[in-house]
Design an enzyme around this catalytic site. Structure first.
Site, PDB file in Angstrom:
ATOM      1  N   THR A 207      17.660  38.465  41.249  1.00 46.76           N
ATOM      2  CA  THR A 207      18.733  39.460  41.281  1.00 46.76           C
ATOM      3  C   THR A 207      18.387  40.644  42.181  1.00 46.76           C
ATOM      4  O   THR A 207      19.010  41.701  42.087  1.00 46.76           O
ATOM      5  CB  THR A 207      19.031  39.975  39.859  1.00 46.76           C
ATOM      6  N   CYS A 212      22.807  46.877  46.103  1.00 47.13           N
ATOM      7  CA  CYS A 212      23.107  47.056  47.525  1.00 47.13           C
ATOM      8  C   CYS A 212      24.269  46.159  47.940  1.00 47.13           C
ATOM      9  O   CYS A 212      25.209  46.588  48.620  1.00 47.13           O
ATOM     10  CB  CYS A 212      21.890  46.709  48.384  1.00 47.13           C
TER      11      CYS A 212
END
Length: 265
Positions: A207, A212
């Site tokens: 993950t 972002c």
């Protein structure tokens, strides 16, 4: 392709987060990514091993030359490590892109635990950029720092999202992945009220770069003319599929599968 996104963030040499994830997400959603790099990191799936800050004057120059020539339909910010960088970014946006939507991802700590912002810079972030944001996208630890309260459940998330929006931004997407449970809750606070999404938690250690990627995907949507709810919904779907088909690279928190749209059947 439509929609120009200027991404102001740090580089992740491992390719999973930062500028690299931002470019991949924006490109896969058929928008154009330009960048201003704020810091270089020596980073892999196991953590951040070194950081080389970029001089604020050069961050300004990167932003100015892009905005003066290419322009931007949205701006996304990520790693802004100190007050001087935050002041520089805020000043350039005020001078060159005062009406351009800003997606502000308040990056504070890397997935492996390394701090990515100086503590004293948080006040500058709240004063200079949060009121300027079209969408603020904190996770729960970041939200707790920004609003000064513990967020222990979904009810507290709703209160915190509204409290964060009171700092001046137009919308807050509070991400609930850090709460325990099999269901992940994300809450969007706007002037019209709260919109909530739930989805089953995907059991994966891969993950790295989800924050972002999500923020950049939202910025791509705003740049393409989507309203904030539609932009968030598309971005969430993109990230969920990217987690589900993550390539399993690295010994630590591995990257997402940003290229999954290429394999649509």
């Amino acid at each position: 392709m439509k929609g120009r996104v200027l991404i102001v963030a740090g580089s992740d040499s491992g390719g999973g987060a930062g500028i690299q994830a931002d470019i991949k997400a924006v490109t896969m959603l058929d928008a154009f990514a330009a960048t201003a790099i704020t810091a270089l990191t020596a980073q892999n799936t196991e953590g951040v091993h070194g950081v080389l800050p970029i001089d604020p004057a050069f961050i300004r120059q990167q932003m100015e030359v892009v905005l003066d020539d290419i322009g931007a339909d949205a701006v996304k910010t990520g790693m802004l490590h100190d007050a001087a960088v935050i002041d520089t970014v805020a000043s350039v946006l005020a001078e060159r892109a005062p009406d351009t939507p800003l997606v502000l991802d308040p990056v504070m700590v890397a997935k492996g635990g390394a701090p990515l912002i100086q503590f004293e810079a948080i006040d500058a972030l709240k004063a200079r950029l949060v009121p300027r944001a079209a969408v603020l996208t904190p996770n729960l630890p970041e939200a707790e720092i920004l609003c000064g309260r513990t967020i222990a459940d979904v009810a507290a998330m709703r209160e915190a999202a509204q409290a964060l929006r009171a700092l001046g931004c137009r919308a807050v997407l509070l991400k609930g992945g850090h709460l325990d449970g099999d269901i992940v809750h994300d809450i969007l606070a706007t002037a019209a009220g709260l919109t909530e999404w739930t989805s089953p938690r995907i059991a994966s250690r891969h993950t790295h770069g989800t924050g972002c990627t999500l923020a950049s995907a939202i910025a791509a949507g705003l740049a393409q003319g989507l309203d904030v709810i539609a932009a968030v919904e598309r971005a969430r779907n993109y990230v969920q599929k990217a987690i589900a088909s993550a390539p399993g690279i690295g010994r630590g928190h591995g990257p997402l599968d940003h290229a999954h749209p290429l394999r649509r059947e």
